[in-house]
Design an enzyme around this catalytic site. Structure first.
Site, PDB file in Angstrom:
ATOM      1  N   CYS A 134       0.829  -1.208   0.000  1.00 37.24           N
ATOM      2  CA  CYS A 134       0.000   0.000   0.000  1.00 37.24           C
ATOM      3  C   CYS A 134       0.865   1.260   0.000  1.00 37.24           C
ATOM      4  O   CYS A 134       0.659   2.173  -0.830  1.00 37.24           O
ATOM      5  CB  CYS A 134      -0.951  -0.016   1.182  1.00 37.24           C
ATOM      6  SG  CYS A 134      -0.179  -0.328   2.787  1.00 37.24           S
ATOM      7  N   TYR A 135       1.832   1.332   0.902  1.00 36.50           N
ATOM      8  CA  TYR A 135       2.737   2.479   0.917  1.00 36.50           C
ATOM      9  C   TYR A 135       3.511   2.566  -0.393  1.00 36.50           C
ATOM     10  O   TYR A 135       3.739   3.656  -0.935  1.00 36.50           O
ATOM     11  CB  TYR A 135       3.744   2.348   2.061  1.00 36.50           C
ATOM     12  CG  TYR A 135       3.327   2.914   3.385  1.00 36.50           C
ATOM     13  CD1 TYR A 135       2.910   4.241   3.510  1.00 36.50           C
ATOM     14  CD2 TYR A 135       3.393   2.140   4.545  1.00 36.50           C
ATOM     15  CE1 TYR A 135       2.560   4.758   4.743  1.00 36.50           C
ATOM     16  CE2 TYR A 135       3.049   2.651   5.785  1.00 36.50           C
ATOM     17  CZ  TYR A 135       2.628   3.964   5.877  1.00 36.50           C
ATOM     18  OH  TYR A 135       2.290   4.486   7.093  1.00 36.50           O
TER      19      TYR A 135
END
Length: 313
Positions: A134-135
């Site tokens: 996600c990051y």
């Protein structure tokens, strides 16, 4: 064509989102949903969209491979995917696997599934796809359009909601520990730092934090340019780079973490540039459970299977 999809790791936050997204598509069906903790419970208990008749099962690696699903999504913790991959490789090698863990993001035999940056052609008919973190998704989207203009490593400051810490109890998802707090962790060497550096082909320095909100994620990327640029020039570069991308929105204002929550897309904005033009700041936000995980997994399933890439749930 209807793609039959098996889900391993259905108990987690991302597993619930995957169930909802699969149910929303006419061209995908749920072959099975595996979870030790939920074994025997109806899938409708967490995903009412499925109605009655389908229950969670506790399937081991060989049982998953034997089911013969067209595709299997592995929504497991880091380090847990290998037995399932090996079993499918042995007995059902044509089964498409999308792995949400970090286990295969550095493996050249797997395709890295960030369609907007890595290209649909590389994912078309792929059978092994590593879903980005996600990051890493948010950070790369905030850097890629100006990567060729950079004179130094990109510095990314990230803050995530505590759903990113998963369902296993820890201090990073302890609401009392997080109350009125911002918790830094993995100050050096976070795996998403290496992931962004590898797939951008440009060094990234990354510091993650977790906050007391449940879902959503925001990154602030600090960029140093080899030649002076303008805010308008940077914004135009992003607009051009992502033109036609349904799941990336370029904003005229600076997005906030709440803007990305419950959105299927990445929101990018800010585009601050220092007076001398050599330093810029780009801000991006997404929902860590959606475009940061489940939405991107379904994108990858669809692209690899020749189906429409995005269907709004």
């Amino acid at each position: 064509m209807t793609l039959s999809v098996g889900l391993v790791g259905a108990r987690g936050h991302t597993g619930h989102e995957l169930l909802r997204l699969i149910a929303a598509r006419d061209d995908m069906s749920l072959a099975f949903a595996s979870s030790r903790e939920l074994d025997g419970q109806p899938v409708s208990s967490v995903a009412p969209e499925f109605g009655e008749g389908l229950s969670f099962e506790a399937l081991d690696d060989e049982a998953v491979a034997a089911r013969g699903a067209d595709a299997v999504v592995l929504a497991l913790p880091n380090g847990a995917a290998a037995p399932f991959v090996e079993a499918i490789d042995r007995s059902a090698p044509d089964t498409l696997i999308v792995d949400l863990s970090a286990d295969y993001r550095f493996n050249d035999d797997w395709r890295y599934g960030l369609p907007e940056l890595n290209g649909r052609a590389s994912l078309s008919e792929a059978r092994r796809i590593a879903n980005p973190g996600c990051y890493a998704t948010c950070g790369q989207v905030s850097i890629a359009p100006v990567r060729g203009l950079l004179a130094a490593p990109a510095h990314v400051f990230g803050v995530s909601g505590y759903s990113g810490a998963g369902t296993t109890p820890s201090r990073k998802n302890d609401t009392e520990a997080l109350k009125d707090n911002l918790m830094p962790y993995a100050l050096t060497g976070h795996i998403h730092e290496a992931e962004m550096t590898r797939h951008l082909c440009h060094e990234v320095v990354f510091t993650p934090h977790v906050a007391e909100f449940f879902r959503g994620l925001i990154v602030t990327s600090h960029l140093e340019f080899a030649q002076p640029v303008s805010s308008e020039g940077v914004r135009d570069a992003f607009r051009g780079f992502y033109e036609g991308e349904a799941l990336i929105e370029i904003m005229d204002r600076t997005p906030e973490a709440r803007d990305g929550a419950f959105q299927d897309k990445v929101l990018v904005g800010g585009f601050g540039v220092s007076e001398d033009g050599y330093r810029g700041v780009v801000v991006a936000t997404l929902d860590n459970l959606l475009k940061g995980a489940a939405v991107q997994a379904v994108q990858n399933l669809a692209i690899a299977s020749g189906l429409p890439e995005y269907v709004k749930a």
